[in-house]
Write an enzyme that holds these catalytic residues in place. Structure first.
Site, PDB file in Angstrom:
ATOM      1  N   LEU A   1       0.807  -1.216   0.000  1.00 62.20           N
ATOM      2  CA  LEU A   1       0.000   0.000   0.000  1.00 62.20           C
ATOM      3  C   LEU A   1       0.841   1.268   0.000  1.00 62.20           C
ATOM      4  CD1 LEU A   1      -2.737  -1.029   2.594  1.00 62.20           C
ATOM      5  CD2 LEU A   1      -2.933  -0.988   0.107  1.00 62.20           C
ATOM      6  N   GLY A   2       2.084   1.158   0.414  1.00 61.31           N
ATOM      7  CA  GLY A   2       2.929   2.347   0.438  1.00 61.31           C
ATOM      8  C   GLY A   2       3.954   2.260   1.539  1.00 61.31           C
TER       9      GLY A   2
ATOM     10  N   GLY B   1       5.319   4.589   5.029  1.00 62.53           N
ATOM     11  CA  GLY B   1       5.135   5.729   5.903  1.00 62.53           C
ATOM     12  C   GLY B   1       6.335   5.927   6.801  1.00 62.53           C
TER      13      GLY B   1
ATOM     14  N   MET C   1       6.862   4.891   9.684  1.00 62.79           N
ATOM     15  CA  MET C   1       7.219   3.737  10.491  1.00 62.79           C
ATOM     16  C   MET C   1       7.857   2.639   9.654  1.00 62.79           C
ATOM     17  SD  MET C   1       4.797   2.266  13.511  1.00 62.79           S
ATOM     18  CE  MET C   1       3.771   1.168  12.553  1.00 62.79           C
TER      19      MET C   1
ATOM     20  N   LEU D   1       7.170  -0.039   5.786  1.00 62.21           N
ATOM     21  CA  LEU D   1       6.305  -0.452   4.688  1.00 62.21           C
ATOM     22  C   LEU D   1       4.919  -0.820   5.201  1.00 62.21           C
ATOM     23  CD1 LEU D   1       8.814  -2.635   2.656  1.00 62.21           C
ATOM     24  CD2 LEU D   1       7.778  -0.477   1.913  1.00 62.21           C
ATOM     25  N   VAL D   2       3.919  -0.607   4.350  1.00 62.41           N
ATOM     26  CA  VAL D   2       2.539  -0.900   4.704  1.00 62.41           C
ATOM     27  C   VAL D   2       1.956  -1.824   3.640  1.00 62.41           C
ATOM     28  CG1 VAL D   2       0.292   0.064   5.313  1.00 62.41           C
ATOM     29  CG2 VAL D   2       2.367   1.413   5.674  1.00 62.41           C
TER      30      VAL D   2
ATOM     31  N   LYS E   1       1.195  -2.651   9.006  1.00 62.31           N
ATOM     32  CA  LYS E   1       2.329  -1.735   8.976  1.00 62.31           C
ATOM     33  C   LYS E   1       3.529  -2.400   9.634  1.00 62.31           C
ATOM     34  CE  LYS E   1      -1.220   1.555  10.267  1.00 62.31           C
ATOM     35  NZ  LYS E   1      -1.598   2.711  11.093  1.00 62.31           N
TER      36      LYS E   1
ATOM     37  N   ASP F   1       0.011  14.406  16.175  1.00 65.79           N
ATOM     38  CA  ASP F   1       0.497  14.311  14.795  1.00 65.79           C
ATOM     39  C   ASP F   1      -0.665  14.500  13.816  1.00 65.79           C
ATOM     40  OD1 ASP F   1       2.487  14.096  12.917  1.00 65.79           O
ATOM     41  OD2 ASP F   1       2.380  11.912  12.776  1.00 65.79           O
TER      42      ASP F   1
END
Length: 527
Positions: free
Chosen positions: A30-31, A33, A35, A37-38, A52, A147
């Site tokens: 999915l992408g 972020g 933290m 990879l997701v 995640k 955040d």
């Protein structure tokens, strides 16, 4: 970070991606972020997840694992229509560390504005009202998000969602430890967070206002059109300069300016902002009617894409035939229970994380359709490759520590409306487990729930088959089900999947993945 993970375009897996993490199959990427990879994943019952992974350097930071688990537990205290549920996370000591949340097939506000421009004025007003509701829920639980930024707002179909509260704190603390720097998206930090690193509820209100400026204009209040500005410059402007509100709807300007005050004590609370917005016409619940047409089309494509990936994923191996009727009596007598009544579109839950709606045509059917027990799903037991091993009946069995009788009670739903959700009193559950191999009948579960005013018994009793054996949890399937009171006009469907987590030597924790019932117990204790 779930701006991309929550609803961005998916990518096919490649050879560098594992087949599974924490026992959850990976279906697509999915992408990426802050933290790590997701991935798109799914539960054993077919529910899509955003999984995640935590970057190795974060996991190596002293104290990160403890903070990570603590913040996840804290975030579980927030339950609202504007937050996604944490479904599962990695056990202590497991690498890679990971976190599984509900998957929302929707773009983040950052992604949408980047590709399609600012939202229409009415949509901005609705977005403002919904995000005030989200912050109100977070602050009401005694937490601060810290955040709030465009990539942490998902433009969901039913309502916008505010994601990743709590998780950001664990990452932020680690980075402070490593570098002493300021973490977050610089254009959306509050002055106190930009200068000292600390932030609470007033800081969230400041960040919310900055996000709404972005939604209305396409740029943050401390940026300039077509400008590429460094993080230090943005931080300086936040602390020392006034915000630029050109292009913000006129009705919102005074309110946003007060939220962007440099002094935290001069900012209104999220609740006060929501009340002012309502007077301006920004109300919660109006978002679905004000979603831009292009966003409606985008959501439909994302939802179809996610459903296709989840549906095409390989199913769990076939279960072994039921073979232990003799130990418990005929299967029609039942060995377990479904949960208590919750009906219509009302969301019910076993305990913690997420509630799912169920529907029916008449009151008895409504009660029974959602009389379903789902318990917390904590996977484990991957092989060396990270993939879930095939079932092995010779070793996949219920540990002796699980056998016996477990009991618990919840408050029921005495204040329900009695139409869309039954009014019930004390909700008692008795779970009896015996030694069993995977695929065999493992025990029975009985719920006893009385309807307020009539004393009618609404609980169900089910036979449970052991579906999966994991490190700290067990997955059961209901192979039979009937009303606990045989004379009651309650329909108890079979086929439900239940997951129970061992939380202590004499306690079982009850999560709420699936069609939960309100008012149920949150813990069972060994009897």
């Amino acid at each position: 970070m779930q701006g991309r993970e929550g609803g961005g375009g998916v990518e096919l897996l490649d050879g560098a991606d594992p087949g599974a993490v924490g026992g959850y199959p990976l279906l697509a990427r999915l992408g990426e972020g802050g933290m790590g990879l997701v991935y798109l994943s799914r539960t054993v019952s077919g529910r899509p997840l955003a999984l995640k992974t935590v970057r190795a350097e974060l996991g190596r930071d002293p104290g990160f694992e403890e903070r990570f688990a603590r913040e996840i537990r804290n975030s579980d205290r927030v339950r609202s229509p504007w937050t996604v549920a944490v479904v599962d996370y990695s056990p202590v000591g497991q690498r890679p560390q990971w976190l599984a949340t509900e998957y929302v097939a929707a773009p983040s506000l950052a992604e949408w504005v980047q590709h399609h421009g600012p939202l229409p004025e009415q949509a901005v007003m609705a977005l403002a009202a919904e995000l005030c509701g989200a912050l109100g829920a977070v602050h009401g639980a005694g937490l601060a998000h810290r955040d709030v930024k465009p990539s942490n707002v998902l433009l969901g179909r039913r309502s916008p969602l505010l994601i990743d509260f709590g998780i950001a704190r664990a990452v932020e603390d680690s980075r402070h430890t490593q570098t002493g720097g300021v973490i977050g998206s610089p254009g959306y930090l509050s002055p106190e967070q930009a200068s000292a690193g600390g932030s609470g509820e007033p800081g969230d209100v400041f960040s919310l206002a900055a996000v709404l400026v972005y939604a209305a204009t396409g740029i943050g209040p401390f940026s300039r059109p077509s400008e590429e500005v460094s993080a230090p410059v943005l931080l300086y402007r936040i602390v020392h300069e006034e915000p630029v509100l050109d292009g913000v709807p006129a009705a919102l300007v005074p309110l946003l300016r007060s939220c962007l005050a440099k002094d935290p004590q001069q900012r209104p609370t999220a609740h006060a902002v929501g009340a002012l917005l309502e007077r301006l016409g920004g109300r919660t619940g109006t978002w679905p009617q004000l979603v831009p047409e292009a966003l409606e089309r985008d959501l439909a494509v994302r939802e179809a894409q996610a459903q296709a990936l989840v549906s095409d994923a390989p199913q769990s191996p076939p279960q072994a035939p039921v073979s232990r009727e003799a130990a418990y009596g005929p299967a029609t007598e039942g060995l377990g229970t479904a949960g208590p009544p919750a009906s219509g579109s009302v969301r019910g839950r076993w305990s913690g994380r997420t509630a799912w709606a169920a529907a029916g045509a008449i009151a008895a059917a409504l009660i029974a359709t959602t009389a379903t027990l789902f318990l917390k799903h904590l996977p484990g037991g991957e092989d060396a490759s990270g993939r879930r091993p095939s079932p092995s009946p010779t070793v996949a069995s219920l540990p002796a520590s699980w056998t016996g009788t477990w009991v618990g009670a919840g408050p029921g739903t005495p204040s329900a409306d009695g139409v869309t959700q039954a009014r019930t009193g004390r909700f008692a559950v008795t779970l009896t487990l015996d030694s069993a191999r995977r695929g065999d009948l493992a025990g029975k579960q009985v719920s006893r729930v009385t309807e307020v005013g009539t004393d009618r018994e609404l609980g169900c009793t089910e036979a449970l088959r052991l579906g999966e054996v994991r490190r700290t949890s067990m997955v059961f399937e209901a192979v039979t089900s009937h009303p606990t009171d045989r004379s009651a006009a309650v329909s108890c469907p079979k086929g439900n999947v239940y997951v129970v987590t061992m939380t202590g030597p004499d306690t079982l924790g009850l999560g709420d993945e699936g069609a939960q019932s309100a008012g149920a117990p949150t813990t069972l204790t060994r009897r």
